[in-house]
Design a protein around this motif. Structure first.
Motif, short mmCIF file in Angstrom:
data_model
loop_
_atom_site.label_atom_id
_atom_site.label_comp_id
_atom_site.label_asym_id
_atom_site.label_seq_id
_atom_site.Cartn_x
_atom_site.Cartn_y
_atom_site.Cartn_z
N THR A 214 0.79 -1.23 0.00
CA THR A 214 0.00 0.00 0.00
C THR A 214 0.83 1.28 0.00
OG1 THR A 214 -0.15 -0.12 2.42
CG2 THR A 214 -1.91 -1.16 1.14
N LYS A 215 2.08 1.20 0.47
CA LYS A 215 2.96 2.37 0.46
C LYS A 215 4.35 1.98 -0.05
CE LYS A 215 0.71 5.25 3.94
NZ LYS A 215 0.92 6.10 5.14
N PRO A 216 4.43 1.66 -1.34
CA PRO A 216 5.71 1.23 -1.90
C PRO A 216 6.81 2.27 -1.78
CG PRO A 216 4.11 1.71 -3.64
CD PRO A 216 3.36 1.70 -2.35
N GLU A 217 6.41 3.54 -1.61
CA GLU A 217 7.41 4.61 -1.49
C GLU A 217 8.27 4.45 -0.24
OE1 GLU A 217 3.48 6.24 0.23
OE2 GLU A 217 4.14 4.99 -1.44
N LEU A 218 7.82 3.64 0.72
CA LEU A 218 8.63 3.38 1.92
C LEU A 218 9.84 2.49 1.62
CD1 LEU A 218 5.77 2.77 4.52
CD2 LEU A 218 7.41 4.65 4.56
N GLY A 219 9.78 1.78 0.50
CA GLY A 219 10.91 0.95 0.10
C GLY A 219 11.10 -0.32 0.91
N ILE A 220 10.04 -0.82 1.53
CA ILE A 220 10.17 -2.06 2.30
C ILE A 220 10.24 -3.24 1.34
CG2 ILE A 220 9.08 -3.56 4.02
CD1 ILE A 220 7.67 -1.08 5.14
#
Length: 399
Positions: A214-220
């Motif tokens: 849901t939040k790929p921008e976090l880079g997990i």
């Protein structure tokens, strides 16, 4: 792994399927990529006569001698064949097992992924000499040399059962049928107060896994390799979730009762819990959501200072025997680690139910792995958060 069983007879009667949980770690870098260097400890070199006993720390249901259920016994045959008496201490949590092993009083432990690297890093367990246990050759290849049971290509134990943490929901209350973990993370969920979640710091990985989608921008890239910013994002999500949680669970019997009474209508579960709830005629179903899920694969490990190493190795070989592995994993409610076991379970659909050899299914599942400062996703330009930080964060989340 996970919980203290207080009604194993019920589990034995109800474990009607066979599932396997394997992390999508076929693409995950080994711990070696993160520079994790365990203490130098030599593995047991050669198998000799048994010492007469072996002292084991294990999850309830993993070492059965017929005292809980006369029809459930894979200890007596071991003692008869090897002359090694089995002394068992049941561990209720991974932390308890870790502390028990540190006392030096035990030879073997059935470690879950949220404890295994801590045991290795602390020098509590020794590398595993697979040549001393013929049954190791029969273990599923996708359970060998994984980040939670090996370091730098060196194995540290015998893989046992595996399972996935799935989403269970009440089919009468939760409509339409969910296909996403959003049903338990959305702060505006219509099921507020009837959501449940697993009560452990390792549950932070479930939030991290959801954020991967849901939040790929976090880079997990790996839910067990979180830098401080990524950990904070997971913590924030779990704090946001807390008001809609009816109760957290660690005792599986309470989870069964809560779903049976419909006090809980959606949340994290294991297949064995679903089996028990269905047996009570409750209207529930399970799904592995589109984001994937977390899961476990336990590892039998030998203490670095074992006083009974020959009996310890004999036990590891015994528990991986197809017949014994079938008995143990069916009784507990998880997938066997030996594919030959699938022909030997009482319920012939056990392995089908638990997806035992379904590699594609388990590519969606990330096995519990101990968070350590060296990022398990291979990053070297940042320090990741360790299990102690996760524990502090979980205390903060729970308030």
């Amino acid at each position: 792994m996970r919980f203290a069983i207080t009604a194993l007879a019920a589990v034995g009667l109800l474990a009607t399927g066979c599932g396997s949980g394997e992390e999508s770690s076929s693409e995950a870098p080994p711990a070696a990529a993160a520079g994790f260097t365990p203490p130098k400890i030599e593995p047991h070199k050669a198998l000799g006569p048994g010492e007469g006993q072996v002292n084991i720390v294990a999850w309830a249901g993993y070492v059965e001698d017929g005292s809980n259920d006369k029809s459930v016994d894979w200890v007596s045959s071991f003692t008869k064949e090897t002359g090694c008496k089995v002394n068992t201490k049941v561990g209720s949590t991974s932390d308890e097992m870790l502390n028990l092993m540190k006392t030096g009083q035990y030879d073997v432990v059935s470690a879950s992924g949220d404890a295994s690297l801590r045991l290795i890093a602390g020098g509590t367990v020794a590398p595993f000499n697979t040549s001393l246990t013929p049954n190791y050759a029969g273990i599923y290849p996708d359970l060998k040399n994984k980040p939670w049971n090996s370091v730098n290509g060196v194995p540290y134990g015998m893989p046992h059962g595996r399972g996935a943490n799935m989403l269970m929901y009440n089919t009468k209350e939760v409509k339409p049928a969910p296909d996403s973990w959003s049903v338990v993370f959305d702060p505006n969920s219509p099921y507020k107060g009837k959501i449940t979640a697993y009560d452990s710091p390792i549950y932070i990985a479930d939030a991290a896994l959801y954020l991967m989608s849901t939040k790929p921008e976090l880079g997990i890239k790996d839910p067990y390799a979180l830098d401080s910013k990524q950990l904070q994002a997971a913590v924030d999500l779990l704090k946001q979730q807390k008001p809609i949680i009816g109760e957290y669970w660690s005792d599986y019997t309470k989870a069964v009762q809560s779903f049976k009474s419909a006090d809980t209508v959606a949340g994290t579960t294991w297949q064995v819990i679903a089996n028990l709830v269905k047996a009570e005629k409750a209207p529930i179903e399970t799904v592995l959501p589109k984001e994937g899920g977390t899961g476990w694969n336990d590892t039998w490990m030998v203490a670095a200072n074992s006083k009974n190493p020959n009996c310890a190795y004999k036990w590891l070989n015994h528990i991986a025997d197809p017949k014994v592995n079938a008995q143990a994993t069916e009784y507990f409610g998880e997938a066997p680690s030996n594919p030959a076991s699938c022909e030997l379970t009482k319920d012939k659909k056990h392995c089908e139910t638990y997806h035992a050899g379904d590699t594609e299914y388990w590519k969606k599942v990330h096995y519990w792995t101990t968070p350590i400062p060296q990022c398990l996703d291979g990053r070297t330009n940042v320090k990741c958060t360790d299990y102690a930080e996760w524990t502090r964060a979980w205390t903060e989340i729970k308030g």
